[in-house]
Design an enzyme around this catalytic site. Sequence first.
Site, PDB file in Angstrom:
ATOM      1  N   GLU A  50       0.873  -1.166   0.000  1.00 27.71           N
ATOM      2  CA  GLU A  50       0.000   0.000   0.000  1.00 27.71           C
ATOM      3  C   GLU A  50       0.913   1.220   0.000  1.00 27.71           C
ATOM      4  O   GLU A  50       1.696   1.423   0.928  1.00 27.71           O
ATOM      5  CB  GLU A  50      -0.920   0.007   1.233  1.00 27.71           C
ATOM      6  CG  GLU A  50      -1.896   1.171   1.210  1.00 27.71           C
ATOM      7  CD  GLU A  50      -2.731   1.304   2.493  1.00 27.71           C
ATOM      8  OE1 GLU A  50      -2.582   0.471   3.413  1.00 27.71           O
ATOM      9  OE2 GLU A  50      -3.495   2.273   2.578  1.00 27.71           O
ATOM     10  N   ASP A  61      -5.743   9.639   9.394  1.00 27.53           N
ATOM     11  CA  ASP A  61      -4.460   9.177   9.908  1.00 27.53           C
ATOM     12  C   ASP A  61      -4.121   9.724  11.279  1.00 27.53           C
ATOM     13  O   ASP A  61      -4.356  10.896  11.580  1.00 27.53           O
ATOM     14  CB  ASP A  61      -3.344   9.541   8.920  1.00 27.53           C
ATOM     15  CG  ASP A  61      -3.367   8.635   7.704  1.00 27.53           C
ATOM     16  OD1 ASP A  61      -3.362   7.404   7.903  1.00 27.53           O
ATOM     17  OD2 ASP A  61      -3.421   9.146   6.572  1.00 27.53           O
ATOM     18  N   TYR A 173     -11.123  -3.256   2.076  1.00 25.30           N
ATOM     19  CA  TYR A 173     -10.291  -2.728   3.160  1.00 25.30           C
ATOM     20  C   TYR A 173     -11.180  -2.603   4.387  1.00 25.30           C
ATOM     21  O   TYR A 173     -12.074  -1.772   4.438  1.00 25.30           O
ATOM     22  CB  TYR A 173      -9.715  -1.371   2.761  1.00 25.30           C
ATOM     23  CG  TYR A 173      -8.591  -0.885   3.675  1.00 25.30           C
ATOM     24  CD1 TYR A 173      -8.693  -0.918   5.061  1.00 25.30           C
ATOM     25  CD2 TYR A 173      -7.413  -0.388   3.123  1.00 25.30           C
ATOM     26  CE1 TYR A 173      -7.655  -0.487   5.874  1.00 25.30           C
ATOM     27  CE2 TYR A 173      -6.370   0.058   3.921  1.00 25.30           C
ATOM     28  CZ  TYR A 173      -6.500   0.003   5.298  1.00 25.30           C
ATOM     29  OH  TYR A 173      -5.480   0.448   6.097  1.00 25.30           O
TER      30      TYR A 173
END
Lengths: 260, 392
Positions: A50, A61, A173
């Site tokens: 990735e 994040d 995912y």
Amino acid sequence: MSGIDRIGAAFTGCGRRAALMPYLMGGFPDLPTSLAIANGYADGGADLIELGVPFSDPLADGPVIQAAGTAALAAGATLDGVLEIATELSERLPVVLMCYSNAILARGTEQFVADIAAAGVSGLIVPDLPLEEAPTTAENCAAAGVAFVPLAAPTSTDERLTAIGAAAHGFLYTVAVAGTTGERGDESAYADVIARVRPHTSAPVALGFGISTPEQASAAADAGADGVIIGSRLVREAAEQDDPATACRTLVEQFAEALR
Amino acid sequence: MSDVSLEHRFGPYGGQYVPETLMPALAELEAAWISARADDEFQAELGRLLRDYAGRPTPLYLAERLSAVAGRTIYLKREDLLHTGAHKINNALGQALLAVRMGKRRIIAETGAGQHGVASATACALLDLECVVYMGAEDIRRQAPNVQRMGLLGATVVPVEAGARTLKEAVSEAIRDWVSNVADSHYIIGSAVGPAPYPAIVRDLQRCIGDEARAQILEREGRLPQRVIACVGGGSNAIGAFTAFVADESVELIGVEAAGEGLASGRHGAPLTAGGRPGVLHGSLSALLQDDEGQIAEAHSVSAGLDYPGSGPEHAWLRDSGRATYVAVTDEDALAAFERTAQLEGIIPALEPAHALHFALNVPSDSELDLICLSGRGDKDLAEVLALLGRS
């Protein structure tokens, strides 16, 4: 072979309990070093990679990946620079690009997808592009043979999981925790999360967010994950070690061993 | 499923560019607001708090000395007289009540100038909710009195050290907190920005500004204003002031952004005025300061509340559709208007509406009747302004 097929082959042919997908912050700490780290991942036994495009405001994040993105941008990272890594790396492994939606809009969706396909990218993950906002990007990806990989979250309703699972190409995912990326201690929820998404998709289920030790990676495989994504732990290794490529390779070997 | 829904798009702008983790919470929020807004009991409770606690309706004040300078009649909508000193309390009270209704006892907020943080901390104290406020470290430095207020009110102020350490980073960090604590937390966004349904909810809660002002000026002048002028950072006081007048075609709507050190300098907070390609920040597509790669640029303004590279999506659409006009005023001009308003009217405005005041006082116009939203008072800015004017 299309990106979708290449990703599928990486999952089915990985030869371990779950495919190993380490995350790389493209251009961190600088472009040549991040390419060396990527090769370290491949040498260490990664099945897919990735590849993150640094962004100024990465909402999904946690602190480690945020800081790496900021440092990469300060070191001059650009989308084209990150795609140079993809071009080299895709000779060895399927590359799944991770970027935020504004990077796509900035280049124009059609051009963006054409450029990543030309760089050999097999799949695309956009953490701030939920299904409702995804059609244009997903259609362009489909036309270019790039797998558009949606994300499923622990908070997703069954109705949403059905739609997300049906839209998954390459893999689904699956976000292990309601939260941002970052190392976490708790693997108790893995099995429930995977059991919830599994009936909604025919694509492989890859688990990410928080998986930071080989033991946790093994637990994810035990819980039924088809793939395991390791992010912040490796990015931290790249940030802290004097020889990040070697250190990250060693760490990836440990994760690969745990998934044997 | 109800047929009623809130706007997700304003023309091409808006949307929900957020992690999947938040999508169910946004749907829950939208349903809760649709239900609350139609609930007489909720509206009565909000109305009671706005009246008895916050101080609504606010006066519409004929500023005679400013009018003399400008050569036209100027009315000020006195949001600065509200409890906590700015229009932000309208939204904070409404959303805090909504959080209680949704059973969420932990509130997340971001703040730039500190006004929304103080308003949220105040609403949380009143309603016995936990409150965590994210604030850029640079803003903590320049808005110290508001940081002290939030502490006294029982809120936890979390300094944000990323980037330019101002409002943009504070919003990002607040969203990350929400992603991580979405089950028990409600995020009270402070401006008309963010993913749908936030821009619509914030507008609904701020439109009392224009609704009141429209009725007040009709009563006083027997006619509508020729212009409604408000400052725009994210744009909550402006959308609140504009909404009641959007259907009045004769009324010109003017949003005043921060030109900072000048539009040509690149150091400003005026994405609507500067134009350029739209982009995604904090969950919605709108006018935005960014580079060719889509990296978000740092804004600059002397006023923390306008120091933001994004803008509310409804403003971007009002601009494109030609219904509203957006202009920008520099730091220097805003400081001058700050001082002048204090000396002419005995009103110390916040630096944010000082931008709107400068525009009304100094830019020639055929207008005979202006209505300016005085969105907040300037106590919080005193130390910063006196230092900048070399008088501290």
